[in-house]
Design a protein around this motif. Structure first.
Motif, PDB file in Angstrom:
ATOM      1  N   GLY B  51       0.843  -1.416   0.092  1.00 38.35           N
ATOM      2  CA  GLY B  51      -0.074  -0.001   0.103  1.00 38.35           C
ATOM      3  C   GLY B  51       0.739   1.199  -0.030  1.00 38.35           C
ATOM      4  O   GLY B  51       0.201   2.153   0.100  1.00 38.35           O
ATOM      5  N   SER B  53       2.941   4.156  -1.515  1.00 34.00           N
ATOM      6  CA  SER B  53       2.638   4.899  -2.921  1.00 34.00           C
ATOM      7  C   SER B  53       4.508   4.897  -3.407  1.00 34.00           C
ATOM      8  O   SER B  53       5.313   4.735  -2.903  1.00 34.00           O
ATOM      9  N   LYS B  54       4.184   5.243  -4.785  1.00 33.49           N
ATOM     10  CA  LYS B  54       5.560   5.362  -5.413  1.00 33.49           C
ATOM     11  C   LYS B  54       6.411   6.313  -4.797  1.00 33.49           C
ATOM     12  O   LYS B  54       7.704   5.946  -4.331  1.00 33.49           O
ATOM     13  N   THR B  55       6.053   7.521  -4.416  1.00 34.23           N
ATOM     14  CA  THR B  55       6.951   8.394  -3.672  1.00 34.23           C
ATOM     15  C   THR B  55       7.445   7.840  -2.394  1.00 34.23           C
ATOM     16  O   THR B  55       8.635   8.218  -1.997  1.00 34.23           O
ATOM     17  N   GLN B  56       6.514   7.332  -1.411  1.00 36.25           N
ATOM     18  CA  GLN B  56       6.993   6.654  -0.407  1.00 36.25           C
ATOM     19  C   GLN B  56       7.889   5.630  -0.575  1.00 36.25           C
ATOM     20  O   GLN B  56       8.865   5.302   0.302  1.00 36.25           O
ATOM     21  N   GLU B  58      10.037   5.581  -3.014  1.00 32.72           N
ATOM     22  CA  GLU B  58      11.324   6.256  -3.224  1.00 32.72           C
ATOM     23  C   GLU B  58      12.010   6.974  -2.205  1.00 32.72           C
ATOM     24  O   GLU B  58      13.280   7.070  -2.145  1.00 32.72           O
ATOM     25  N   GLU B  59      11.411   7.354  -1.148  1.00 35.37           N
ATOM     26  CA  GLU B  59      11.832   7.718  -0.026  1.00 35.37           C
ATOM     27  C   GLU B  59      12.878   6.786   0.645  1.00 35.37           C
ATOM     28  O   GLU B  59      13.997   7.191   1.158  1.00 35.37           O
ATOM     29  N   SER B  62      15.801   6.001  -1.668  1.00 33.90           N
ATOM     30  CA  SER B  62      16.971   7.012  -1.478  1.00 33.90           C
ATOM     31  C   SER B  62      17.601   7.155  -0.078  1.00 33.90           C
ATOM     32  O   SER B  62      18.359   7.619  -0.117  1.00 33.90           O
ATOM     33  N   PHE B  63      16.960   6.919   0.804  1.00 27.90           N
ATOM     34  CA  PHE B  63      17.551   6.784   1.996  1.00 27.90           C
ATOM     35  C   PHE B  63      18.379   5.658   2.351  1.00 27.90           C
ATOM     36  O   PHE B  63      19.366   6.006   3.075  1.00 27.90           O
ATOM     37  N   THR B  65      21.353   3.246   1.420  1.00 25.75           N
ATOM     38  CA  THR B  65      22.076   3.320   0.391  1.00 25.75           C
ATOM     39  C   THR B  65      22.347   1.830  -0.086  1.00 25.75           C
ATOM     40  O   THR B  65      22.798   1.637  -1.422  1.00 25.75           O
TER      41      THR B  65
END
Lengths: 781, 180
Positions: B51, B53-56, B58-59, B62-63, B65
């Motif tokens: 559930g 989202s794409k943004t979540q 990506e968060e 990107s956090f 490594t």
């Protein structure tokens, strides 16, 4: 309740408050970035550091991040005296090593918390000689402008966007010195509350892109507290204007209504006043004339056709406007109505009569559960934001809807079983089944069975989508829950910012009377203010057009009705005039002009010019009228007083009970709208450019398409609409066939149409069309 | 992308947390093991599973490594640039690696053999400047000469299709044993 000390100044606090919160409340100029009254503490910026004095001998003083420190009795803090000041100076100096120092070209300058805090912490000289970290700015659509380098990573934006407003298309990327706040893709935000990023950001990272195009330094704007005129919540706003134009809208926090935020419709929709095609000068038969000449001409017309005059206002206009127009109508022995459609009037009055202990936004936020009926986000976005606080707190929110709505998407994501999709014609039946004491069958019976007695639940309905029978069903549901010792508050989101005030006045000036008089050809001169009887969503008026010989339009948008007017007068917007609005709770709120727009007129100006009543006399008379009508003594306009909706609208829920058509062989037309799609906000160019729906398309559920045997190769023709009296209506779109788009969020057996499409086909919202009247046409080629 | 078995396993894993989002990192790792990096299709699958989202997602990516959004070469070499390695000259090592591979940090060398990345402290301060190959092999006491040699060796090594390269491969090993 206790007290502590900051630099020897006494600070009182309530239990549960942190030190910073109490200090700010006490009026102490304490520095901070990441703390926000609504979003709470994060401890991300270290800017609120103070020195805590030792309590015992032998202890040392220590540095404390005050937004994370619970206030305790007797503690003593040093703000300006100890080493805290030195520490904060270092913190700001650190932030400034990454900040581009671009204040001269920054939109935020003058309104900037980073500037204020830099000055407050005495950081004056830059010592850092290294390279600054830089980012690419992300294009974020037509409303918000991103300058990523200015960010000081306080996290307020994601805390608002994701944690408070439950959005999921904007977030924080990477870590450490590479942290940046953005969307995964370029483009506009999905949330109807994205504009608040501009306010919560303490720097110029997110700025108002609409304001940017007509920028003015903040100290050169004319500002004043006003009321938002775009939905029935009536949020307090602070429009800023300059040189005869609106530049920007900020929220004006008011604990009674909107404590902190406003929605994008209120912020960007108000820019309808800057649309290129807004009428800003008087016209007679297409020729521009000065206002005085037009007023003389109108006086002439009204005097000549006295007795055959109708004046039509709309719930989008305020009480003063209604009263002034009603005075003019009476003077010339004509009829007045604050509603265009009798159907809307009946629904609004019924909704108000059936409201029970109407919840304020704060009441909604703090409830223990909620039932939402209809597309709430798209009707009253701020009510939706309040409901999101319930969802965030893990409270149960049930939703019944027919057309796609953003709130349903959020509920569905977490609790798909709490979403009930159905055509509005079945709502009354479904609502009755929500309670176990009724004989429930299909729906999950006995909602809130797990709530303890004494808990409070909120029921919110969208009046424009509901028939009166389903409103009664909601009212009965309240009783059923109350019998189980739950407290229930029932409120309705109404159509039009001043719907309550209009419904109050319409008791004296019913819209049916005016419409009937026009139909019987007793009226041939019509003055229209703020309404659009020959345009969007007013099918009943369309056939009456031919009876009108003289059409005078007094408006601030270039509506379809204005385009066919004989005489046009430019009307001031809510930000540009004085008035009184009554919101969905019955809260009486006065507002005053925020800035001046030369050349526009108010209804009170009209009354002065046409019937010679002075403004002072008018306002005095209006005050007395409202006092008599509401029964309130010592009437105030500051939003502290609420009407008693129950007594005010008693007996008005019975009118025109619509019989429910449960005919299985029919489909129902539902309105397809979005959070920027209110009557006036639709004319705001920037906001309207991100409208998610297409016009002249029919949106329907895949099951409906299967049932009607529709596919991508076919188009659908809706056939002849009929009005209340079963008179056929002639519309351009009647013979037009529309392509379809499948959408899971439209209820089965519903056809969702935008208001432009509705206008073309001439059908009313919630109209029921028998399937045999529909025709399916193959696409050419 | 996943076999039905693997999907069932991921669903089970997600369901054993009170919050589905807690299982996101595990699922993203699974995608990375399968594809070599996390692609858009993988993100769609993880959205369905958790559930988020794409943004979540990506968060998260990107956090952390060790999660990667872009393809890498057959090997990934992480050269430490934290304080001990920095004073021992890791900047020169990174510069030499850029020169040798012919591409900037983070991109795949032209022959596809390696992606060089900077890393935070690897805990190999006694052998600084140090690097880590494929999250497993320590490369110690580097200098400009030895890094060149090492990279040469990597590019000469033939491409082994059975070797999945870097990554802890949690589904194949520990993940399945512990959770199913």
């Amino acid at each position: 309740m206790g007290k502590f000390y900051i630099d020897d100044q006494e600070v009182n606090f309530e239990p549960g408050q942190n030190v910073l919160q109490a200090a700010l409340k006490a009026g102490i100029n304490a520095p901070y970035f990441c703390y926000h009254e609504a979003l709470g503490s994060a401890g991300a910026c270290r800017m609120c550091t103070m020195e805590l004095e030792p309590t015992k001998e032998g202890e040392n003083s220590r540095l404390v991040v005050t937004c994370l420190q619970a206030a305790q009795d007797g503690q003593r803090y040093r703000l300006n005296k100890g080493i805290g000041d030195h520490v904060r100076q270092g913190v700001v100096e650190y932030y400034m090593t990454r900040h581009p120092h671009d204040c001269p070209v920054c939109d935020e300058a003058g309104d900037c918390q980073l500037q204020d805090m830099t000055i407050l912490s005495h950081h004056t000289y830059r010592r850092f000689k290294g390279a600054k970290r830089t980012y690419m700015d992300q294009p974020m659509g037509p409303l918000i402008y991103n300058t990523a380098n200015r960010c000081i990573t306080c996290y307020r934006c994601t805390r608002f966007y994701q944690d408070y407003a439950l959005g999921d298309d904007f977030g924080v990327y990477a870590s450490g010195n590479r942290t940046t706040f953005r969307r995964s893709e370029e483009g506009h935000f999905d949330s109807p509350f994205s504009g608040n990023l501009i306010d919560v950001c303490p720097t110029g990272t997110f700025t108002d892109k609409v304001f940017r195009r007509k920028f003015s330094r903040t100290w050169q704007l004319e500002k004043n507290e006003s009321i938002c005129g775009h939905c029935s919540v009536g949020c307090h706003t602070e429009p800023g204007g300059r040189d005869n134009s609106l530049r920007r809208v900020h929220p004006f926090p008011n604990t009674k209504v909107n404590a902190h935020f406003i929605c994008d419709r209120g912020r960007f929709g108000e820019h309808f006043s800057e649309a290129n095609d807004r009428p800003l000068s008087a016209q007679i038969n297409g020729v521009v004339v000065d206002n005085q000449k037009a007023l003389d001409h109108i006086k002439d017309i009204l005097t000549k056709s006295a007795g055959r005059i109708g004046i039509l206002s709309s719930p989008d206009e305020d009480v003063s406007c209604h009263y002034a127009l009603a005075n003019i109508a009476e003077h010339f022995n004509g009829l007045f109505s604050p509603f265009v459609m009798p159907q809307t009037e009946d629904r609004t009055a019924a909704a108000l009569a059936l409201s029970r202990n109407t919840p304020s936004l704060t009441d909604i936020e703090t409830a223990d559960g909620a039932i939402i009926v209809g597309a709430l986000t798209e009707t009253a976005p701020m009510m939706d934001l309040a409901v999101r606080q319930l969802i965030k707190a893990g409270k149960t929110v049930h939703m019944l809807h027919a057309s796609p709505t953003l709130l349903a998407d959020i509920v569905r994501k977490q609790h798909p079983d709490q979403i009930h999709q159905a055509a509005p014609k079945n709502w009354a039946q479904i609502i009755s089944s929500f309670d176990a004491s009724h004989e429930a069958e299909e729906m999950g019976p006995n909602l809130f069975a797990n709530l303890d007695t004494g808990k409070r639940i909120i029921i919110l309905g969208v009046a424009v989508e509901m028939d009166i029978a389903s409103m009664h069903a909601l009212h009965d549901l309240c009783q059923a829950f109350e019998n189980k010792q739950l407290t229930v508050q029932l409120g309705f989101a109404l159509n039009g910012a001043n719907a309550t005030g209009s419904a109050m006045i319409s008791a004296q000036y019913p819209s049916k009377q005016l419409l009937d008089a026009v139909r019987k050809k007793e009226i041939d001169t019509l003055m229209v203010c703020g309404a659009d009887p020959f345009g969007f969503g007013a099918a009943d008026w369309l056939p009456a057009r031919e009876h009108i010989k003289q059409l005078i339009v007094f408006d601030n948008v270039n509506s379809p009705t204005l385009q066919i007017a004989d005489v046009i007068l430019p009307h001031a917007t809510w930000s540009e005039r004085r008035g009184i609005s009554i919101n969905y709770e019955g809260r009486i709120q006065g507002f005053n002009h925020a800035y001046q727009r030369a050349g526009t007129l108010t209804a009170v100006n009209l009354a002065t010019a046409l019937i010679g009543i002075s403004a002072n006399n008018f306002y005095e008379q209006q005050h007395n009228n409202i006092e008599t009508l509401t029964g309130l003594n010592e009437l105030h306009y500051n939003g502290c007083q609420c009407l008693n909706l129950h007594t005010q609208f008693e007996g008005r829920a019975e009118a025109n009970q619509v019989s429910i058509d449960t005919n299985k062989d029919s489909v129902q037309v539902v309105r397809l709208t979005w959070h920027g799609g209110s009557n006036k906000a639709s004319y705001a160019t920037a906001l309207a450019s991100i409208k998610p729906w297409k016009d002249n398309i029919i949106y329907l559920h895949p099951d409906t398409a299967k049932r009607l045997q529709l596919n991508a190769e076919t188009k659908l023709k809706l056939g002849n609409p009929t009005n209340a009296n079963d008179n056929p209506i002639n519309r351009s779109g009647m013979d037009q066939a529309f392509p379809i788009i499948l959408n899971d969020n439209v209820a089965v057996d519903c056809l969702a149409l935008t208001r432009t499409t509705l206008h073309h086909v001439g059908h009313l919202v919630n109209a029921i069309i028998p399937i045999d009247k529909l025709s399916i046409i193959a696409k050419e080629g | 992308m996943f076999t039905p078995d693997e999907l069932t396993h991921l669903k089970q894993h997600v369901n054993h947390y009170p919050e589905p989002r807690a299982g996101a990192i595990y699922c993203l790792y699974a995608v990375q093991d399968k594809v070599g990096h996390i692609n858009d299709k993988g993100i769609e699958i993880v959205t369905e599973l958790t559930g988020l989202s794409k943004t979540q997602q990506e968060e998260l990516i990107s956090f952390y490594t060790l999660l990667r959004r872009r393809p890498i070469g057959r090997n990934v070499l992480r050269i430490c640039d934290s304080i001990s390695c920095h004073v021992m000259g890791s900047k020169a090592i990174l510069d030499a690696a850029i020169k040798q591979t012919g591409v900037p940090i983070g991109e795949i060398s032209k022959d596809g053999s390696v992606t060089v990345l900077p890393s935070i402290c690897l805990g190999l301060c006694n052998k600084a400047p140090a690097a880590l190959l494929n999250e497993m092999d320590e490369v110690e006491n580097l200098n400009v000469h030895s890094i060149n040699e090492y990279l040469n060796k990597l590019s000469e090594k033939p491409h082994d299709l059975n070797n999945k390269g870097s990554g802890s491969n949690i589904i194949a090993t520990s993940g399945r044993e512990n959770n199913s």
